[in-house]
Design an enzyme around this catalytic site. Structure first.
Site, short mmCIF file in Angstrom:
data_model
loop_
_atom_site.label_atom_id
_atom_site.label_comp_id
_atom_site.label_asym_id
_atom_site.label_seq_id
_atom_site.Cartn_x
_atom_site.Cartn_y
_atom_site.Cartn_z
N THR A 83 0.86 -1.19 0.00
CA THR A 83 0.00 0.00 0.00
C THR A 83 0.90 1.25 0.00
OG1 THR A 83 -0.17 -0.06 2.42
CG2 THR A 83 -1.90 -1.19 1.18
N GLY A 130 -0.49 4.70 -0.05
CA GLY A 130 -1.27 5.91 0.17
C GLY A 130 -1.86 6.44 -1.13
N ASP A 184 -5.15 -0.19 7.68
CA ASP A 184 -5.97 -1.24 8.31
C ASP A 184 -7.32 -1.37 7.61
OD1 ASP A 184 -3.95 -1.55 10.21
OD2 ASP A 184 -4.81 0.01 11.49
O1 RIB Z 1 -2.65 1.53 12.07
C1 RIB Z 1 -3.15 2.53 12.93
C2 RIB Z 1 -3.07 2.04 14.35
O2 RIB Z 1 -1.72 1.86 14.69
C3 RIB Z 1 -3.62 2.97 15.38
O3 RIB Z 1 -5.00 2.82 15.62
C4 RIB Z 1 -2.75 2.68 16.59
O4 RIB Z 1 -3.43 2.13 17.67
C5 RIB Z 1 -1.63 1.78 16.09
O5 RIB Z 1 -1.85 0.47 16.41
#
Ligand code: RIB
Length: 295
Positions: free
Chosen positions: A212, A214, A245
């Protein structure tokens, strides 16, 4: 829809908005402070659930207010929280600076996430009964490696976000079906300076590699070759926290729903872009109803 299980971290994100990062020794003003449910594991679980997957979460929190809030957050999205252990440590936190333009810098204090737990019978059955296992590297590596090995032996598709990047146990990558690093993690894992070269190298070990990048979209590699580029959906970002995520959670949810790989990748890219237009990690993740009209 097949079942997705996430073994990963749940953090309370302590988020400060500020114009830029301070220099060492400097004191500066920020403009706001919020606590936001996050953690790469919790975020991926919520992104997948909102994209329509049936999700179970295997995690660890402390017996404190943050832990109760994180558990309630997952539960509110319909995620199976029976595999969350309450351990003798504070709930994990992430200390996040979001600067003008939406980029961030994150320091994670694992606490409960870092407690070395064995996979008990209940956790083993949850993993073996799933179609996909998602892990990241904010839980102890021996636990992550064991979960991946158990999943692999049971024919469960393994999906790994190698973040934060760290040295991998011998043979680990060979058990990974889908590896989703960001560009920096890909370069670090492969030990090369170029992300396309890193994607090619990593895909000689893991089944499918999705790097990834961006606003530059994602690179997809398989069998030592870059096989596709997924364009980014153009938006004006306010906070990029949790975008990666979101990408992974939605990718897996759509594959679990039977989408083709290109369709699932496109959906992941659009969902990640939407997430950057809102503040915070888990609250920014879109529902499938918001993503599908844009595809
Ligand atoms: O990927 C983002 C996350 O990274 C955040 O929510 C933080 O908690 C870290 O784990």
């Amino acid at each position: 829809m097949s079942r997705v299980v996430v073994l990963g971290s749940a953090n309370m994100d302590l988020v400060v908005r500020q114009p830029r990062l301070p220099r060492l020794g400097e004191t500066m003003f920020g403009s706001s402070f919020r606590t936001v449910p996050g953690g790469k594991g919790l975020n991926q679980a919520i992104a997948a659930a909102r994209a329509g997957a049936e999700v179970a979460f295997l995690g660890a929190v402390g017996a404190d207010a943050f832990g109760r809030e994180l558990r309630a957050t997952l539960d509110a999205d319909g995620i199976d929280v029976s595999g969350i252990a309450t351990v003798d440590a504070p709930t994990g936190t992430a200390h996040i600076s979001v600067v003008d333009g939406g980029e961030n810098a994150i320091v994670v204090v694992p606490d409960a996430n870092g407690v070395r737990l064995a996979l008990d019978e209940a956790a083993l059955s949850i993993i073996r009964a799933a179609a996909y296992l998602m892990v990241q590297f904010e839980r102890p590596m021996p636990l992550v490696a064991e979960a991946v090995a158990v999943a692999r032996a049971a024919g469960v598709t393994t999906v790994v976000t190698p973040a934060p990047a760290q040295p991998l146990p011998e043979g680990f990558l060979d058990d990974v079906d889908i590896l989703v690093p960001n560009a920096q993690e890909a370069r670090e894992l492969a030990g090369v300076d170029d992300e396309a070269e890193a994607a090619r190298a990593l895909s000689t070990r893991a089944g499918l590699v999705v790097v990834t990048r961006g606003s530059q979209g994602a690179l997809v590699a398989r069998g030592g070759e870059v096989v596709a580029e997924v364009p980014a959906h153009a938006v004006t970002p306010v906070d990029t926290t949790g975008a990666g995520d979101t990408f992974t959670g939605v990718l897996v949810a759509r594959l679990a729903a039977g989408s083709t790989e290109p369709d699932a990748l496109r959906a992941a890219s659009v969902a990640a872009a939407i997430a950057t237009t809102r503040e915070g990690a888990s609250p920014s993740m879109p529902s499938w109803g918001e993503v599908s009209p844009l595809l």
